[in-house]
Motif scaffolding. Structure first.
Motif, PDB file in Angstrom:
ATOM      1  N   ALA A 314      38.477  41.799  47.217  1.00 27.66           N
ATOM      2  CA  ALA A 314      39.754  41.104  46.944  1.00 27.66           C
ATOM      3  C   ALA A 314      39.624  39.482  47.302  1.00 27.66           C
ATOM      4  N   ALA A 315      38.809  39.205  48.118  1.00 28.88           N
ATOM      5  CA  ALA A 315      38.731  37.317  48.702  1.00 28.88           C
ATOM      6  C   ALA A 315      38.028  37.203  47.251  1.00 28.88           C
ATOM      7  N   GLY A 316      36.909  37.377  46.487  1.00 30.62           N
ATOM      8  CA  GLY A 316      36.122  36.876  45.742  1.00 30.62           C
ATOM      9  C   GLY A 316      36.740  37.268  44.285  1.00 30.62           C
ATOM     10  N   VAL A 317      37.767  37.820  44.190  1.00 36.77           N
ATOM     11  CA  VAL A 317      38.897  38.017  42.813  1.00 36.77           C
ATOM     12  C   VAL A 317      39.321  36.719  43.500  1.00 36.77           C
ATOM     13  N   ALA A 318      40.145  36.619  44.887  1.00 37.74           N
ATOM     14  CA  ALA A 318      41.662  35.888  44.993  1.00 37.74           C
ATOM     15  C   ALA A 318      40.857  34.024  44.767  1.00 37.74           C
ATOM     16  N   PHE A 319      39.432  33.668  45.382  1.00 37.00           N
ATOM     17  CA  PHE A 319      38.968  32.667  45.102  1.00 37.00           C
ATOM     18  C   PHE A 319      38.382  31.950  43.565  1.00 37.00           C
ATOM     19  N   GLY A 320      37.642  33.096  43.088  1.00 32.03           N
ATOM     20  CA  GLY A 320      37.567  32.951  41.970  1.00 32.03           C
ATOM     21  C   GLY A 320      38.657  32.412  40.956  1.00 32.03           C
ATOM     22  N   GLY A 321      39.733  32.928  41.107  1.00 30.98           N
ATOM     23  CA  GLY A 321      41.096  32.880  40.085  1.00 30.98           C
ATOM     24  C   GLY A 321      40.818  31.621  40.431  1.00 30.98           C
ATOM     25  N   GLY A 418      30.620  38.437  45.462  1.00 32.71           N
ATOM     26  CA  GLY A 418      29.568  37.747  43.975  1.00 32.71           C
ATOM     27  C   GLY A 418      30.557  38.346  42.796  1.00 32.71           C
ATOM     28  N   LEU A 419      30.561  40.024  42.430  1.00 35.07           N
ATOM     29  CA  LEU A 419      31.387  40.475  41.680  1.00 35.07           C
ATOM     30  C   LEU A 419      32.835  40.033  41.387  1.00 35.07           C
ATOM     31  N   GLY A 420      33.312  40.099  43.000  1.00 37.02           N
ATOM     32  CA  GLY A 420      35.209  39.970  42.506  1.00 37.02           C
ATOM     33  C   GLY A 420      35.081  38.484  42.111  1.00 37.02           C
ATOM     34  N   LEU A 421      34.115  36.911  42.301  1.00 39.25           N
ATOM     35  CA  LEU A 421      34.024  35.863  42.212  1.00 39.25           C
ATOM     36  C   LEU A 421      34.295  36.030  40.662  1.00 39.25           C
ATOM     37  N   THR A 422      33.024  36.822  40.238  1.00 39.80           N
ATOM     38  CA  THR A 422      32.800  36.577  38.433  1.00 39.80           C
ATOM     39  C   THR A 422      33.680  37.433  37.933  1.00 39.80           C
ATOM     40  N   TYR A 425      36.892  34.569  38.323  1.00 39.45           N
ATOM     41  CA  TYR A 425      36.465  33.170  37.432  1.00 39.45           C
ATOM     42  C   TYR A 425      36.370  32.998  35.845  1.00 39.45           C
ATOM     43  N   GLY A 426      35.341  34.746  35.290  1.00 40.71           N
ATOM     44  CA  GLY A 426      35.463  34.505  34.065  1.00 40.71           C
ATOM     45  C   GLY A 426      33.940  34.524  33.985  1.00 40.71           C
ATOM     46  N   ALA A 427      33.587  34.495  34.774  1.00 40.22           N
ATOM     47  CA  ALA A 427      31.552  33.311  34.097  1.00 40.22           C
ATOM     48  C   ALA A 427      30.498  35.085  33.540  1.00 40.22           C
ATOM     49  N   GLU A 428      29.632  35.190  33.304  1.00 41.18           N
ATOM     50  CA  GLU A 428      28.726  35.602  33.667  1.00 41.18           C
ATOM     51  C   GLU A 428      28.471  35.915  34.983  1.00 41.18           C
TER      52      GLU A 428
END
Length: 534
Positions: A314-321, A418-422, A425-428
């Motif tokens: 969840a934190a990865g998704v938030a910070f990636g966003g 890493g999966l959450g950040l990806t 962020y919408g990156a590779e």
């Protein structure tokens, strides 16, 4: 000659007999842990005004930062809304919620340690056989948490008074109030569980839920007026509005919640026997999947692994966003860019921001690894390891089960971050996942240090937390304070390449892996040769 007549003690006074002695005993037991936790939390708050002043040196720059925060829902979800562009107001915005979380964690650990942990180990039964009232242990535990939160509130108030006495008092009392809300909540949870670890995990999960409620509410509202924000004690701290026309009546929410929860905990404690719980564990024997030491270790730690996994994802998704808004956050401020580059490297600002987030995830993963390794300490000192080792289970095989979960679990939660950040962020995924995995040698080094200290002597085990806390402190505020690189290199994370975007160098991770192997081998050798501690 006259005879003095002693009035009989009331039932309520008898139930509190011995509270003072137990409080002094609790404070003596926590004479290192509580001051260290309070000092680190206060330092995180008190160091921020100077850092903010060095980065945003003029009122115009601070006002521009506040305007940017109000228009970015992702950043509001992460830090909350800004109510004042003064140094005090920006400090309350930037660190207030996170300091409240640290106060909540400290409080729940203190209360569970002196209630459910004592019952689980059997010490509470021995204490209760003396002249100790039925309510005295719970009262002493809550008073211990109150003393810790009061000390934290006073330090923050005194340290922030230069930015405004009223705002400093509101910030200090708000952070301490959040701590007491979760202290009394932990007292309730401890009545339902049969183990201290489960009580800490469940209360920690409720603390995480409060943070999520606050984040979701703030993303939907720029003034913390969302009903979801008001459902969270962390949201109450925001609505107290330190340094921004303080709402003193919000403090009544903290007091009411702590009193109601405390009374409920007292009522529940009076309806059960010492050592029992309202939700007892299912009886054994262990069969099938629990037939090995490794399977038992997984059963004991799977709840923690699940909690950390969900939190990291969840934190990865938030910070990636919010990464795509990093350039807007920095703007033309060269000093902010310098700090992010010191933390994340000199690549593009978005890569540097991602590298900073990956580094933070790595330091948090080290806390998980140390906690998981020290489950060996809890099993040994709690007397649960001895019955296992009395069977055909060697010490190394017993330890290997817990260490596998500690080290493999760290790799798993870093992959999830890493999966959450990806996703956010919408990156590779390749560069970000590689960056997350590169953090593992430093994470494992701190875990291996915990293995070494526990293997040499269980008395040294708490020092593992000091090492992990130092690494977190250096990584979090070291770059903002412009500490020398030699000081930052005291942390194993200071030797890792800044990825994504930086140059990949494999020599430092390889050296850290070798150090990890040596520390683990030495620790296991010590564990095999020394006597067990009970």
């Amino acid at each position: 000659m006259t005879t003095a007549t002693l009035a009989p003690r009331t039932g309520s006074s008898r139930r509190l007999t011995g509270t003072g002695a137990l409080l002094r005993f609790n404070l003596r037991r926590d004479r290192v842990v509580i001051p260290a936790w309070v000092a680190v939390t206060a330092l995180l708050v008190l160091s921020l005004p100077g850092s903010l002043k060095s980065v945003y040196s003029t009122p115009a720059e601070r006002a521009d930062l506040a305007r940017q925060m109000l228009t970015n829902s992702s950043l509001r979800a992460t830090y909350g809304p800004v109510f004042s562009d003064s140094l005090g107001g920006l400090t309350a915005w930037r660190i207030g919620g996170y300091a409240a979380v640290l106060a909540g964690i400290m409080s729940l650990i203190v209360v569970v340690r002196h209630t459910r942990d004592e019952e689980e180990s059997g010490r509470q039964e021995l204490v209760s056989s003396a002249m100790v009232g039925r309510r005295a242990p719970l009262t002493a535990a809550l008073l211990t948490a109150f003393v810790a939160n009061l000390a934290l509130a006073l330090l923050i108030t005194a340290g922030m008074a230069g930015q405004g006495a009223a705002g400093a008092l509101a910030l200090g009392l708000g952070i301490g109030g959040v701590g007491m809300v979760f202290a009394t909540l932990a007292a309730i949870v401890a009545q339902f569980t049969d183990s201290g670890r489960l009580a800490k995990g469940l209360t920690g999960g409720l603390l995480g839920a409060a943070f999520v409620l606050r984040a979701v509410g703030d993303s939907a509202s720029s003034d913390a007026s969302s009903p979801l924000t008001w459902l969270s004690p962390i949201g109450w701290l925001e609505n107290l509005r330190p340094y921004a026309s303080e709402r003193w009546w919000v403090l009544a929410l903290f007091a009411a919640a702590a009193c109601v929860q405390g009374l409920l905990a007292y009522e529940l404690a009076g309806r059960r026997d010492v050592g029992m719980s309202f939700l007892p564990a299912r009886p054994g024997p262990a069969r099938g999947r629990l037939g090995t030491a490794g399977a038992l270790a997984w059963r004991l730690q799977r709840g923690a692994v699940l909690g950390w996994s969900l939190g990291f994802l969840a934190a990865g998704v938030a910070f990636g966003g919010i990464t795509k808004g990093a350039a807007d956050l920095v703007g033309d401020n060269a000093k902010t860019r310098e700090i992010i580059e010191r933390m994340g490297g000199h690549a593009g600002i978005e890569d540097a921001f991602l590298a900073t987030m990956v580094g933070m995830f790595g330091m948090l993963a080290a806390l998980y690894t140390v906690s998981s390794v020290l489950r060996l300490h809890g099993e040994e000192t709690g007397g649960r390891a001895e019955p296992i080792l009395a069977n055909a289970v060697g010490r190394l095989r017993w330890a290997a089960g817990h260490l596998t979960i500690a080290f493999a679990g760290a790799a798993w939660i870093m992959l999830l971050s890493g999966l959450g950040l990806t996703l956010g962020y919408g990156a590779e995924p390749g560069p970000i996942l590689t960056a997350c995995l590169v953090q593992l040698p430093a994470v494992w080094t701190l875990g291996a240090l915990a293995v070494l200290l526990h293997g040499l002597s269980p008395r040294l085990s708490p020092a593992s937390w000091a090492a992990a806390g130092l690494a977190l402190l250096l990584g979090w505020i070291g770059p903002a304070l412009n500490l020398p690189q030699a000081v930052l290199d005291l942390s194993p994370f200071g030797h890792l390449p800044k990825l994504p975007g930086g140059e990949v160098t494999w020599a430092p991770p390889a050296v850290l892996m070798a150090i990890t192997a040596a520390l683990v081998a030495t620790g296991l050798t010590g564990l095999r040769r020394r006597d067990l501690t009970t």
